[in-house]
Enzyme design. Structure first.
Site, mmCIF file in Angstrom:
data_model
loop_
_atom_site.group_PDB
_atom_site.id
_atom_site.type_symbol
_atom_site.label_atom_id
_atom_site.label_comp_id
_atom_site.label_asym_id
_atom_site.label_seq_id
_atom_site.Cartn_x
_atom_site.Cartn_y
_atom_site.Cartn_z
ATOM 1 N N GLN A 203 -6.918 7.606 -9.848
ATOM 2 C CA GLN A 203 -6.423 6.275 -9.482
ATOM 3 C C GLN A 203 -5.733 5.631 -10.692
ATOM 4 O OE1 GLN A 203 -6.643 4.842 -6.306
ATOM 5 N NE2 GLN A 203 -5.301 3.303 -7.199
ATOM 6 N N ASP B 267 -1.330 13.361 -4.829
ATOM 7 C CA ASP B 267 -0.455 12.202 -5.041
ATOM 8 C C ASP B 267 1.018 12.607 -5.019
ATOM 9 O OD1 ASP B 267 -1.133 9.571 -5.189
ATOM 10 O OD2 ASP B 267 -1.941 9.669 -7.212
ATOM 11 N N LYS C 222 -9.957 4.655 0.393
ATOM 12 C CA LYS C 222 -9.658 6.088 0.459
ATOM 13 C C LYS C 222 -10.917 6.854 0.840
ATOM 14 C CE LYS C 222 -5.801 5.733 -2.705
ATOM 15 N NZ LYS C 222 -5.328 5.681 -4.070
#
Ligand code: NAP
Length: 284
Positions: free
Chosen positions: A97, A120, A53
């Site tokens: 995460q 997200d 990422k």
């Protein structure tokens, strides 16, 4: 013969386009979009995802930061970091995460991220992602819709079958398909006659996690097949939920595994960050 929907090439083009967009946005608004990823603990798979990422965020010119917190971090410590980032005007997107260590309640963490910075898409999921809410959709479901659109085929009016009703892919992608005016069927482990249903579907999105459960004889000729599954086949090789060898000759379009949905997911995370940035800079 099915045409391949090449996720690698499509994501490469997207990265290029977003890099140019970031340069133009900086000229226009005086700052670059910012993405902060928080990783708690040392789960090896998570380390790899976060590294990827970061690399891709930097590639398009985002202000990218990774906050690494130790395994023994308490929930309050993590929530304090999120609160600081929520209040930081240079941060447009925040991603924690998952998984987080067991002393931390995942749902409390998800709920703590400001909805307008939730790249997200957890918050967006609750709101049904209608554009008026301004919240972004989760990355993998958004990737599926983007891949279908690159074929040039319309989604509206088509029968779309989503196989899998998971919270992260199946359910949200079904909502996105509804928003595109598809007629949507959702299948799951208790569905009877999956083959019969699949044979009536113009679009199939498979998000199950079982190798090759959709075979060629279950596919309607001319269908568009999007394979989200990532599995290890009996031969030890990576494969999807769709049996590529038998399905590809019947379908019009098909994503390979690897090289289909996978490469698109991080590209969509960056796109989500740009969309959150645009919401921030355009706020009256
Ligand atoms: P999940 O939450 O476990 O959902 C799996 C779904 O499949 C469940 O709804 C389950 O039904 C259904 N299912 C199981 N066996 C079935 C069968 N025989 N027929 C029909 N449906 C069946 O999984 P997920 O997180 O959505 O992930 C699904 C797959 O996508 C995994 O392989 C994962 O690795 C992959 N994935 C890929 C990406 C990417 O970037 N490419 C991102 C996320 C996930 P029940 O609800 O009845 O149990």
């Amino acid at each position: 013969m099915g045409r391949i929907i090449d996720g690698k090439a499509i994501s490469a083009a997207l990265y290029d386009q977003m890099r140019q967009e970031v340069e133009q946005l900086e000229r226009q608004y005086g700052r670059r979009p910012g993405l902060t990823v928080i990783i708690v603990g040392c789960d090896p798979a998570s380390q790899v995802y976060v590294r990827n990422k970061e690399i891709n965020a930097r590639k398009v010119g985002l202000v990218s930061e990774v906050i690494r917190m130790p395994e023994e971090t308490t929930q309050d410590e993590l929530l304090a970091v999120i609160a600081r980032l929520n209040a930081d005007p240079a941060v447009d997107g925040i991603l924690v995460q998952l998984p987080v260590p067991k002393q931390i309640d995942k749902n409390a963490v998800i709920a703590a991220v400001a909805p307008d910075k939730d790249v997200d898409g957890f918050f967006g999921m609750k709101s049904g992602f209608t554009p008026k809410h301004g919240y972004v959709a989760p990355c993998t479901p958004r990737a599926c819709i983007h891949l279908i659109k690159t074929t040039g085929e319309t989604i509206e009016g088509k029968h779309a079958l989503v196989v899998g009703r998971g919270e992260l892919v199946g359910k949200p992608v079904a909502t996105l398909l509804l928003n595109e005016n598809a007629t949507v069927t959702i299948a799951h482990s208790r569905t009877r006659n999956l083959g019969e249903i699949a044979r009536t579907a113009d679009i199939v999105i498979a998000a199950v996690g079982r190798p090759k459960i959709i075979t060629g004889e279950m596919v309607k000729p001319g269908a568009i097949l999007i394979d989200v599954g990532i599995n290890r086949g009996a031969d030890g090789k990576l494969c999807g939920d769709i049996d590529f060898a038998s399905a590809e000759p019947v379908a019009d379009w098909i994503t390979p595994v690897p090289g289909g949905v996978g490469p698109m997911t991080i590209a969509m995370l960056i796109r989500n960050t740009l969309d959150c940035y645009l919401n921030h800079v355009k706020k009256p």
